[in-house]
Design a protein around this motif. Structure first.
Motif, PDB file in Angstrom:
ATOM      1  N   GLU A  60      33.664   0.553 -43.738  1.00 45.92           N
ATOM      2  CA  GLU A  60      34.326  -0.602 -43.131  1.00 45.92           C
ATOM      3  C   GLU A  60      34.106  -0.630 -41.621  1.00 45.92           C
ATOM      4  OE1 GLU A  60      38.304   0.017 -44.429  1.00 45.92           O
ATOM      5  OE2 GLU A  60      37.996  -0.941 -46.391  1.00 45.92           O
ATOM      6  N   ARG A  61      34.067   0.570 -41.022  1.00 40.32           N
ATOM      7  CA  ARG A  61      33.853   0.617 -39.573  1.00 40.32           C
ATOM      8  C   ARG A  61      32.431   0.202 -39.207  1.00 40.32           C
ATOM      9  NH1 ARG A  61      36.073   5.228 -38.710  1.00 40.32           N
ATOM     10  NH2 ARG A  61      38.080   4.293 -38.237  1.00 40.32           N
TER      11      ARG A  61
ATOM     12  N   VAL B  73      32.239   1.446 -53.103  1.00 36.12           N
ATOM     13  CA  VAL B  73      33.616   1.732 -52.693  1.00 36.12           C
ATOM     14  C   VAL B  73      34.390   2.376 -53.838  1.00 36.12           C
ATOM     15  CG1 VAL B  73      35.806   0.697 -51.977  1.00 36.12           C
ATOM     16  CG2 VAL B  73      33.667  -0.085 -50.948  1.00 36.12           C
TER      17      VAL B  73
ATOM     18  N   GLN C 277      30.726  -1.971 -40.827  1.00 37.71           N
ATOM     19  CA  GLN C 277      30.760  -3.426 -40.935  1.00 37.71           C
ATOM     20  C   GLN C 277      31.358  -4.064 -39.680  1.00 37.71           C
ATOM     21  OE1 GLN C 277      33.743  -5.050 -43.460  1.00 37.71           O
ATOM     22  NE2 GLN C 277      32.636  -6.937 -43.871  1.00 37.71           N
ATOM     23  N   SER C 278      32.469  -3.509 -39.198  1.00 38.14           N
ATOM     24  CA  SER C 278      33.105  -4.062 -38.000  1.00 38.14           C
ATOM     25  C   SER C 278      32.205  -3.914 -36.776  1.00 38.14           C
ATOM     26  CB  SER C 278      34.452  -3.364 -37.751  1.00 38.14           C
ATOM     27  OG  SER C 278      35.373  -3.671 -38.773  1.00 38.14           O
TER      28      SER C 278
ATOM     29  N   PHE D  97      38.638  -5.363 -38.457  1.00 38.57           N
ATOM     30  CA  PHE D  97      37.726  -6.356 -39.028  1.00 38.57           C
ATOM     31  C   PHE D  97      37.985  -7.737 -38.426  1.00 38.57           C
ATOM     32  CE2 PHE D  97      37.204  -9.830 -42.092  1.00 38.57           C
ATOM     33  CZ  PHE D  97      35.844  -9.744 -42.340  1.00 38.57           C
TER      34      PHE D  97
ATOM     35  N   ASP E 159      43.053  -6.840 -41.870  1.00 41.87           N
ATOM     36  CA  ASP E 159      42.721  -5.614 -41.148  1.00 41.87           C
ATOM     37  C   ASP E 159      42.343  -5.961 -39.710  1.00 41.87           C
ATOM     38  OD1 ASP E 159      41.810  -2.629 -41.237  1.00 41.87           O
ATOM     39  OD2 ASP E 159      40.118  -3.712 -40.367  1.00 41.87           O
TER      40      ASP E 159
ATOM     41  N   LYS F 234      36.549   4.076 -45.301  1.00 38.78           N
ATOM     42  CA  LYS F 234      36.900   3.612 -43.952  1.00 38.78           C
ATOM     43  C   LYS F 234      35.682   3.616 -43.051  1.00 38.78           C
ATOM     44  CE  LYS F 234      39.773   2.220 -40.799  1.00 38.78           C
ATOM     45  NZ  LYS F 234      40.367   0.872 -40.876  1.00 38.78           N
TER      46      LYS F 234
ATOM     47  N   PHE G 234      30.301  -7.144 -46.618  1.00 36.21           N
ATOM     48  CA  PHE G 234      31.291  -6.210 -47.122  1.00 36.21           C
ATOM     49  C   PHE G 234      30.595  -5.053 -47.836  1.00 36.21           C
ATOM     50  CE2 PHE G 234      34.109 -10.027 -47.099  1.00 36.21           C
ATOM     51  CZ  PHE G 234      35.074  -9.513 -46.251  1.00 36.21           C
ATOM     52  N   PRO G 235      31.156  -3.823 -47.738  1.00 36.52           N
ATOM     53  CA  PRO G 235      30.586  -2.716 -48.515  1.00 36.52           C
ATOM     54  C   PRO G 235      30.574  -3.061 -50.000  1.00 36.52           C
ATOM     55  CG  PRO G 235      32.234  -1.924 -46.931  1.00 36.52           C
ATOM     56  CD  PRO G 235      32.298  -3.414 -46.923  1.00 36.52           C
TER      57      PRO G 235
END
Length: 639
Positions: free
Chosen positions: A422-423, A405, A425-426, A473, A470, A419, A399-400
């Motif tokens: 998060e992208r 964040v 990470q995905s 994710f 999400d 975002k 996770f960031p």
């Protein structure tokens, strides 16, 4: 239904400075709502016909800004914006040309495939190609020409991404040379080079016609970028794009240089992913604040008015390589953007970092999807299987950092980076899934490394009070978890997730609208159940898993999810005393008998129009296996 094959990542659409369109949409926080009445399309498009170049330039610049709010785009399309903007590309005023290409660039980027198709339909390629040829013939790369080319190459890439016709025009128009010339300007005009690199990354993907025309000059230009030692995060983005382009060109590389080039590509991607965004982004934000605190008021800079200072900043480096600022010599920064405001250098760096890392991960996914000798060569050549790059990818799935964040959330301009983090990470989770689907357990570090990875994924999913919902994710993490559990089960390695955790994950997944999430969730239940069926005292847990799978097989609206649930049931209840006991307790046999004609009818009625031949083949195999499995249960449960 077997191990899922990861789909290749296509290149994202981007703007003039190499920032994905999502940054434009997300960069300033929440988007304001505007209804159709507030869309100024009619007035701005009318101004394009003005005899005044200043008015035409103002109209183009305003359209460029307004269409970044995607809800305004239909109003422009309904008023024939593409056909009316096209002639502006060849306007007698250079300023109008520049702003018109910027408007078309943003329209193509923010409007997506529909707008790009509309552009091709209205023959935007003719004036766009003519403009590029004119610049190419004059071989003019002054500041003005460079700024003009930024949105042109971006616009070209966005259209090429969505239109095979546009790609064909690019191939036949000899525009590769001009884009490579832009790339070669990277030591002096980084934004122009990044824009060109994005364009090359797009047009070289799945384009054998263009690859046939590749020559040593193109290869040399890309290798010069790849091996450049210029410091800075934005240069890292440039090198990453060059690495992706070289990977796209792999079939055109000279045989003697293939191994060396692939090694350089992998090293570049690894170096990019080694950068710690959680540390660098706070440093950049702090640098921005410090710069703003130390910056004197404009009126204090040698008494200059804002207009005079702005004019001075536009002096070309060739004419004035240095100028006085507060009594000190300072190098003029010629990297301008019509999209991000001046004074956002640190935000530009942070965005470039995250874009580079997302792109690197997507390239690795595409590498894992590569077939034949190239993939075998990749396995043998690089640290990819030496566990260094796979370990780096695993680190990117975290996770960031909360502190980072929160820092971004405090400033509207930086909020869009959340975002983006998060992208990344995905994408890392999807990349991990691809690596697990491609490599063997020993290459990835053996049982210990796999267990550590499983514990890591488990903490990500179950560490919070509730499972993250999400969709991006969830889709990425559950696909990675499926591949990992499949590998662990095949090696008889103990699993670290409890059945209760997996049931909780399954319940969350079955409520997700994304079909692949539901497919992978039932596959995970099947993997877990088939492992537990070999152990003593697991009948109660098998009953819980069996009931969940029956629910999905019966009630999920998607046929492929029904099929995956049945396939999982076959695995769980295929053998063993515990499985037989559980099957009796949940009345599995009568339930499957009742489901059999329903499943057969759904294949016949829904299959042909909705699913691919490959999916239909799999579903038909499941139908046959269902009949056989019912026969097996009839014999076993009569004992």
């Amino acid at each position: 239904m077997g191990k899922s094959k990861t789909t290749k990542f296509k290149r994202p659409q981007f703007n003039s400075v190499g920032l994905p369109v999502t940054v434009v949409k997300e960069g300033d926080g929440e988007e304001e709502e505007h209804g159709d009445d507030s869309c100024p399309a009619a007035e701005l498009l009318e101004k394009l016909q003005s005899p005044s170049a200043d008015v035409r330039e103002f109209a183009c610049a305003s359209i460029s800004r307004v269409v970044q709010q995607s809800q305004t785009i239909p109003g422009f399309l309904q008023r024939d914006a593409v056909r009316r903007l096209g002639p502006m590309l060849l306007d007698r005023s250079l300023a109008v040309r520049e702003t018109a290409t910027g408007a078309l660039r943003n329209l193509s980027a923010c409007g997506g495939q529909e707008v790009c198709e509309d552009m091709v339909k209205h023959d935007i390629m003719t004036p766009l190609t003519a403009l590029l040829r004119e610049v190419r013939l004059h071989r003019c790369f002054s500041l003005t020409a460079s700024l003009q080319l930024l949105p042109i190459s971006s616009c070209y890439s966005n259209i090429n991404e969505s239109s095979s016709q546009a790609l064909s025009v690019f191939n036949k128009s000899g525009l590769l040379d001009v884009v490579v010339q832009c790339l070669e300007k990277h030591p002096h005009n980084l934004e122009l080079a990044i824009s060109a690199a994005h364009c090359l990354h797009t047009v070289t993907e799945d384009n054998p016609e263009l690859l046939c025309s590749m020559n040593t000059a193109v290869l040399g230009a890309l290798e010069n970028v790849l091996l450049s030692s210029q410091p800075g995060v934005t240069q890292t983005l440039l090198r990453t794009l060059a690495a992706g382009t070289l990977w796209n060109m792999k079939s055109s590389l000279p045989a003697a240089r293939q191994a060396e080039t692939v090694n350089a590509v992998v090293a570049t991607l690894s170096q990019c992913l080694d950068l710690d965004a959680g540390m660098l982004i706070p440093e950049l934000r702090q640098a921005e604040e410090l710069r703003h605190r130390n910056a004197p008021a404009v009126s204090d800079i040698e008494g200059q008015a804002p207009e005079e200072l702005a004019e001075e900043e536009m002096i070309e480096e060739e004419e004035a390589p240095k100028q006085k600022r507060n009594g000190k010599a300072a190098k003029v920064d010629n990297d301008f953007s019509d999209l991000l405001p001046r004074g956002k250098e640190e935000l530009r760096e942070a965005t470039a970092l995250l874009t580079a890392q997302q792109t690197s991960l997507e390239i690795i996914v595409n590498m894992c999807c590569s077939d034949g000798e190239w993939l075998n060569g990749l396995r043998c050549l690089c640290s990819f299987i030496e566990n260094s790059l796979s370990h780096t990818v695993l680190k990117k799935t975290e996770f960031p950092k909360k502190e980072t964040v929160n820092l971004c959330h405090q400033n509207p301009s930086w909020r869009g980076l959340i975002k983006k983090m998060e992208r990344v990470q995905s994408r890392a989770l999807t990349c991990l899934h691809s690596i697990l689907s491609t490599m063997d357990a020993e290459s990835l570090g053996g049982a210990t490394a796999l267990q550590e990875a499983a514990q890591h994924l488990s903490s990500m999913v179950f560490g919070a009070p509730e499972i993250p919902k999400d969709e991006e994710f969830l889709e990425a993490v559950i696909s990675a978890m499926r591949s990992l559990l499949q590998m662990i089960a095949s090696k008889n390695i103990p699993q670290c997730m409890t059945p209760q955790q997996l049931m909780s994950l399954s319940e969350t997944a079955t409520r997700c609208d994304v079909v692949s999430v539901r497919v992978n969730a039932v596959a995970i239940l099947g993997i877990t159940g088939s492992t537990l069926a070999k152990e003593k005292g697991t009948a109660e847990t098998l009953q819980m898993i069996g009931n969940a799978l029956l629910q999905v097989a019966t009630k999920d609206p998607e046929l492929v999810v029904n099929g995956e649930a049945l396939d999982a049931l076959f695995d769980v209840f295929a053998d063993g005393e515990e499985a037989e006991t559980a099957a009796k307790n949940i009345s599995l046999l009568p339930a499957l008998k009742a489901l059999q004609p329903v499943f057969k009818t759904k294949i016949r009625k829904e299959g042909k129009g909705k699913y691919s031949p490959q999916q239909l083949c799999v579903l038909d195999n499941i139908r046959v296996n269902l009949r056989r499995f019912i026969g097996y249960l009839e014999k076993v449960l009569k004992k």
